[in-house]
Design an enzyme around this catalytic site. Structure first.
Site, PDB file in Angstrom:
ATOM      1  N   HIS A  14      23.520  43.587   1.585  1.00  9.89           N
ATOM      2  CA  HIS A  14      23.483  43.915   3.637  1.00  9.89           C
ATOM      3  C   HIS A  14      24.968  44.858   3.341  1.00  9.89           C
ATOM      4  O   HIS A  14      25.299  45.795   4.430  1.00  9.89           O
ATOM      5  CB  HIS A  14      23.657  43.071   4.494  1.00  9.89           C
ATOM      6  CG  HIS A  14      21.783  42.444   4.530  1.00  9.89           C
ATOM      7  ND1 HIS A  14      21.854  41.319   5.049  1.00  9.89           N
ATOM      8  CD2 HIS A  14      21.029  43.131   3.848  1.00  9.89           C
ATOM      9  CE1 HIS A  14      20.727  40.965   4.350  1.00  9.89           C
ATOM     10  NE2 HIS A  14      19.717  41.886   4.025  1.00  9.89           N
ATOM     11  N   HIS A  56      14.733  46.381   8.915  1.00 12.35           N
ATOM     12  CA  HIS A  56      15.272  45.960   7.286  1.00 12.35           C
ATOM     13  C   HIS A  56      14.858  46.386   5.515  1.00 12.35           C
ATOM     14  O   HIS A  56      15.888  45.915   5.528  1.00 12.35           O
ATOM     15  CB  HIS A  56      15.294  44.438   8.009  1.00 12.35           C
ATOM     16  CG  HIS A  56      16.672  43.784   6.828  1.00 12.35           C
ATOM     17  ND1 HIS A  56      17.200  43.728   7.563  1.00 12.35           N
ATOM     18  CD2 HIS A  56      16.455  43.113   6.002  1.00 12.35           C
ATOM     19  CE1 HIS A  56      18.259  42.304   6.386  1.00 12.35           C
ATOM     20  NE2 HIS A  56      17.498  42.782   5.629  1.00 12.35           N
ATOM     21  N   ASP A  93      17.415  47.382   3.157  1.00  8.07           N
ATOM     22  CA  ASP A  93      17.536  46.059   1.732  1.00  8.07           C
ATOM     23  C   ASP A  93      17.627  47.654   0.669  1.00  8.07           C
ATOM     24  O   ASP A  93      18.372  47.538  -0.455  1.00  8.07           O
ATOM     25  CB  ASP A  93      16.331  45.387   1.777  1.00  8.07           C
ATOM     26  CG  ASP A  93      16.515  44.466   2.144  1.00  8.07           C
ATOM     27  OD1 ASP A  93      18.314  43.745   2.923  1.00  8.07           O
ATOM     28  OD2 ASP A  93      15.693  43.318   2.328  1.00  8.07           O
ATOM     29  N   HIS A  98      13.748  43.066  -3.654  1.00  4.57           N
ATOM     30  CA  HIS A  98      15.176  43.735  -4.129  1.00  4.57           C
ATOM     31  C   HIS A  98      14.336  43.699  -5.448  1.00  4.57           C
ATOM     32  O   HIS A  98      15.779  44.491  -6.206  1.00  4.57           O
ATOM     33  CB  HIS A  98      16.416  42.414  -4.019  1.00  4.57           C
ATOM     34  CG  HIS A  98      16.696  42.166  -2.855  1.00  4.57           C
ATOM     35  ND1 HIS A  98      17.078  42.879  -1.767  1.00  4.57           N
ATOM     36  CD2 HIS A  98      15.769  41.364  -1.467  1.00  4.57           C
ATOM     37  CE1 HIS A  98      17.116  42.579  -0.976  1.00  4.57           C
ATOM     38  NE2 HIS A  98      16.988  41.688  -0.448  1.00  4.57           N
TER      39      HIS A  98
HETATM   40 ZN   LIG Z   1      18.174  42.001   4.307  1.00  3.68          ZN
END
Ligand SMILES: [Zn+2]
Length: 291
Positions: free
Chosen positions: A82, A241, A245, A268
């Protein structure tokens, strides 16, 4: 292909954010400091001896479930995504991020506290050009269900497109978002979107002794009826969100990226795999071929 897109930028002063790490519960203080051209984003751990500098590029990434961590010489920084999203979203290219604990503060689960602190000190142009890597051909990583793709696109913009689908029965609806990522759109559409977790996952993590300090007020915890004890900031906050990311993970390229990035139920790990593939492709293409 690498070209030069704009002037590099750094902070006009020192910005600070304090909080505690979601996973560790440890207090941590983050200090964002200006850095010279071509430094990139570098995490600095002065709490270990000797002090370590950990560049925020994909080759320092280590695989840790559900978050982005970087490691250099056995020293780690955790939950950096973040912060990376905030810096990339605002196009702050050169910054030393000094921290006194391995895990970054979770704050409200979004990038907003970092963006507010960075905006409060301001951003300065620097006398050096920022390199941009344009997607030349479509690249994809993942499987049939979860994947992320880089597609060529005319112009110098970065388009992010995210889709999430947790199935027809869960509390999180299917959501999609497509956005041209600029500092303005990042601030307005993405920076305040918070991370989210299902109640059963939260209970499992607590059972493992993790997240003991985190409450339903610190991020979005979903039960069958929706977020517990916490109103949504956007009806589609979850996909926003995920897009945040993606912006943070793509920043691990160390370049501005030009292209259309499409993520379907990605996370991720896949996002970082795509970055590695893009860099490998660019290296094959000949990084020296600059415009
Ligand atoms: Zn996140």
């Amino acid at each position: 292909m690498i070209s030069f897109s704009r002037q590099q930028r750094t902070l006009a002063g020192v910005a600070r954010v304090e909080g505690f790490g979601y996973w560790s519960g440890q207090d941590v203080r983050v200090e964002f400091r200006p850095a010279p051209p071509d430094t990139g984003v570098v995490f600095c751990r002065a709490d270990v001896g000797p002090a370590r500098r950990i560049p925020a590029v994909v080759r320092y990434r280590v695989e840790v479930p559900r978050r982005t961590s970087l490691r250099e010489g056995g020293v780690r920084v955790d939950m950096v995504e973040h912060i990376l999203a905030a810096l990339a979203g605002l196009r702050i290219d050169n910054c030393e991020v000094h921290v006194d604990n391995p895990e970054m503060p979770g704050c409200d689960g979004s990038s907003q506290p970092f963006v507010a602190a960075l905006d409060a000190v301001g951003i300065s142009p620097q006398p050096a050009a920022r390199k941009q890597l344009a997607v030349r051909r479509t690249l994809r990583v993942g499987d049939d269900r979860c994947w992320v793709e880089a597609r060529p696109m005319a112009g110098q913009a970065m388009m992010a497109e995210c889709h999430i689908d947790y199935g027809p029965t869960g509390p999180i609806q299917r959501q999609s978002l497509t956005l041209a990522v600029t500092p303005e759109s990042f601030r307005r559409e993405l920076s305040a979107a918070r991370t989210f977790i299902l109640e059963e996952e939260a209970a499992w993590l607590r059972g493992q002794g993790l997240g003991a300090r985190v409450t339903c007020r610190d991020l979005l915890v979903f039960d069958d009826s929706g977020p517990i004890d916490n109103p949504l900031r956007f009806p589609d906050e979850c996909v926003r969100h995920k897009t945040l990311d993606l912006v943070g993970d793509l920043a691990l390229a160390g370049y501005d990226l030009a292209g259309h990035f499409v993520a379907h139920c990605s996370g991720h790990r896949l996002n970082a795999e795509l970055v590695s593939l893009l860099l490998a492709e660019a290296a094959r293409d000949g990084l020296a071929r600059t415009a």
